[in-house]
Each structure stands twice: as C-alpha cells, then as structure tokens.
Scaffold this motif. Structure first.
Motif, PDB file in Angstrom:
ATOM      1  N   GLY A 269      38.914  37.983  30.474  1.00  0.00           N
ATOM      2  CA  GLY A 269      40.144  37.261  30.766  1.00  0.00           C
ATOM      3  C   GLY A 269      41.046  38.067  31.683  1.00  0.00           C
ATOM      4  N   ARG A 270      42.060  37.407  32.192  1.00  0.00           N
ATOM      5  CA  ARG A 270      43.016  38.046  33.105  1.00  0.00           C
ATOM      6  C   ARG A 270      44.405  37.440  32.890  1.00  0.00           C
ATOM      7  N   VAL A 271      45.406  38.321  32.968  1.00  0.00           N
ATOM      8  CA  VAL A 271      46.808  37.916  32.958  1.00  0.00           C
ATOM      9  C   VAL A 271      47.437  38.406  34.259  1.00  0.00           C
ATOM     10  N   GLN A 272      48.163  37.520  34.928  1.00  0.00           N
ATOM     11  CA  GLN A 272      48.730  37.865  36.231  1.00  0.00           C
ATOM     12  C   GLN A 272      50.145  37.311  36.329  1.00  0.00           C
ATOM     13  N   TYR A 273      51.055  38.168  36.827  1.00  0.00           N
ATOM     14  CA  TYR A 273      52.454  37.746  36.966  1.00  0.00           C
ATOM     15  C   TYR A 273      52.968  38.131  38.346  1.00  0.00           C
ATOM     16  N   ASN A 274      53.640  37.184  38.981  1.00  0.00           N
ATOM     17  CA  ASN A 274      54.141  37.361  40.347  1.00  0.00           C
ATOM     18  C   ASN A 274      55.638  37.639  40.310  1.00  0.00           C
ATOM     19  N   LEU A 275      56.043  38.791  40.865  1.00  0.00           N
ATOM     20  CA  LEU A 275      57.458  39.162  40.951  1.00  0.00           C
ATOM     21  C   LEU A 275      57.929  39.182  42.393  1.00  0.00           C
ATOM     22  N   GLY A 276      57.445  38.244  43.182  1.00  0.00           N
ATOM     23  CA  GLY A 276      57.846  38.205  44.586  1.00  0.00           C
ATOM     24  C   GLY A 276      57.016  39.164  45.408  1.00  0.00           C
TER      25      GLY A 276
END
Length: 299
Positions: A269-276
């Motif tokens: 699995g993968r978790v990804q978060y975009n902060l700009g």
C-alpha cells in the motif's frame, strides 16, 4: 591508483611468448530484426475492440573464433598456427565457425472493453515469442548442426487476461485474472559455483493468478492506495538434467512443481499527501515466499 590503462583489451592485449593475443572469448554477433505489424481499433456503442497482428523475423548471425569445448559454453582460444595440433588432441571440441539462426512467428492479439458506466469489463488475448539469448546460441555451437540440441527452441506464450475496472468519484479499483501457457519456457538463474548465468528449458509451464488494486482519494491532496496479487505456476513435466554412465537420461522431479524465482503472493500500500511544492509519500510491500529451485526443495 590501480586503474587499468584501457578498459578495452583489444587496444592493449596481453601477448603470449609466441606473440599471440591472449583471449578468453573472441566472437562477433549480429542480431537483426525485421517486423511487420498492423492494428485495427473499432467502437461499437459501448464495446471497443482492438485486433492486432505482428510478424517478427529474427536473424542471429554468430561468428565463433574460438573452440567450443562444452555445452556450457567453455572455450579455448588458441594461436591459429597451433590449430592442427590442438584439434588432434581435442577431437570433441567444436571448431571455430559461423552459425545463423532464424526465428519467426505470427503473433495475434485481441482486446475487448465493454463500458458499463461507472465500471468496465475487459478481456485480452495475446501470443508472444521470445528467442534464445546470444549466449545460449553460442553454447549450442558445441553440437553438430544436424543435432537437435544445435537449434535451441524459442519460447512461445499464449496469454489470456480478463477483469473489471470501477471508477466512481474518488474511488478507482480493478481486479483481473490471467492465464499464460509457456512452450519451451526459458528460465535463467545465476550459478555461484560457475560464476555465470545458466539458461534452462522447462518445457511447458502454466502460470496464472489474480491482481487487484484500489485507490481512494478522500480529499484533493490525500491519496490512499492498496494492491495485492496471487500467482501460481506449474511445470508440466520432469526436466532432463543430463545422462548417467550408461547413457540413460537423468530427470529432475519438476513435474507439478512451481517455477522458481516468482513469489506466490504479494501485498502492499501507499499513502501520499500533497503540500503544494512538496509531496510526501510512504509505501510498503510484502512479498511472499518463492522457491529457489524448480524442484521446490528450498524457498
């Protein structure tokens, strides 16, 4: 500083006392491919079809300038002036020669996709061809041209896969099953004793399994992704591993066993978060056991 003056031995070779350039290998190869292919794509309402046909023509022009002394590709590269004496002392060695190998096959492929709105069903069939590697072909020079072993067979495959894709809002998911039948399955492995890669022909092998994945995007910047697969294989027959002192063939008990090197299952699995300007991500994958040999005695 320990660096050699030239990485190409031909530019600065070692010379024997007789003035001959010392070689471990001396050969020249040409790998030539001509190919014709065509594809038709058509849409019939919710059904999309793809029909293709590929016709590859492989030609391998091999020039071996050394004596081949075994089916494993061991060589003796000698001064040509000593050829007569060498051949008299080594009557079983294959003399320097040229071999030309040609492989060709008609490879059809068919694809179907049916749109169900949020979901779609797909199915594909494809025939494949994999020709023996260059080293395998050079090893075959040890055998007389009239012998069956002098013409390594190409690997052919018939593959069918089918599945379901689903897309709705912030969820994307897919599950698919596949089945591949190999003829003259060419498998490779590294032999630490010989310090070389060995290619073996496993005959007919069936491989099948299921792949699944799901992606969920609860917000514009956050993505959650999970995937998994289950894979099985079956070698259909026992594989010959030489002959005994009487000339009778010796077989390894590979019939009904899994092909080595391929994991039986995996999940991740993968978790990804975009902060700009910065994007953070973390992923993990667990791979299940795999066998280290084709008799499945170790994993």
């Amino acid at each position: 500083n320990g660096e050699i003056p030239d990485v190409f031995p031909v530019n600065d070779p070692l010379i024997t006392s007789e003035g001959y350039e010392l070689n471990k290998r001396d050969r020249q190869s040409y790998a030539i491919l001509h190919q014709v292919s065509g594809e038709y794509r058509g849409s019939f309402g919710d059904l999309t079809t793809v029909l293709g046909l590929r016709a590859p023509f492989f030609r391998r022009n091999l020039n071996q300038f050394c004596y081949t002394t075994s089916a494993s590709g061991f060589l003796d590269c000698i001064d040509p002036s000593n050829a007569a004496a060498y051949e008299a002392a080594n009557p079983n060695a294959a003399v320097p020669q040229q071999r030309i190998y040609e492989y060709d096959e008609l490879l059809p492929n068919v694809g179907l996709v049916y749109d169900l709105g949020d979901a779609s069903i797909f199915a594909n069939y494809a025939k494949g061809l994999s020709v023996p590697g260059t080293d395998v072909l050079y090893d075959a020079i040890f055998f007389p041209e009239s012998a069956a072993s002098a013409r390594p067979n190409p690997e052919t495959t018939d593959t069918i896969d089918a599945g379901l894709r689903f897309t709705n809002g912030n969820i994307q998911a897919q599950i698919a099953g596949y089945f591949t039948r190999y003829e003259n399955r060419l498998a490779t492995s590294y032999d630490p004793v010989l310090d070389e890669t060995i290619t073996r022909n496993l005959g007919q092998v069936d491989k099948y399994g299921v792949d699944a994945s799901i992606a969920y995007q609860p917000t514009r910047d956050l993505l959650l992704y999970a995937f998994g697969s289950w894979n099985e294989s079956e070698i259909k027959d026992d594989v010959q591993d030489g002959i005994d002192g009487t000339g009778a063939p010796i077989f390894l008990p590979t019939g009904g066993k899994n092909e080595s090197g391929a994991p039986l299952w995996s999940v991740g699995g993968r978790v990804q978060y975009n902060l700009g300007p910065i994007e953070f991500g973390a992923q993990a994958k667990h791979t299940g056991k795999r066998f280290v040999n084709d008799t499945n005695t170790a994993e």
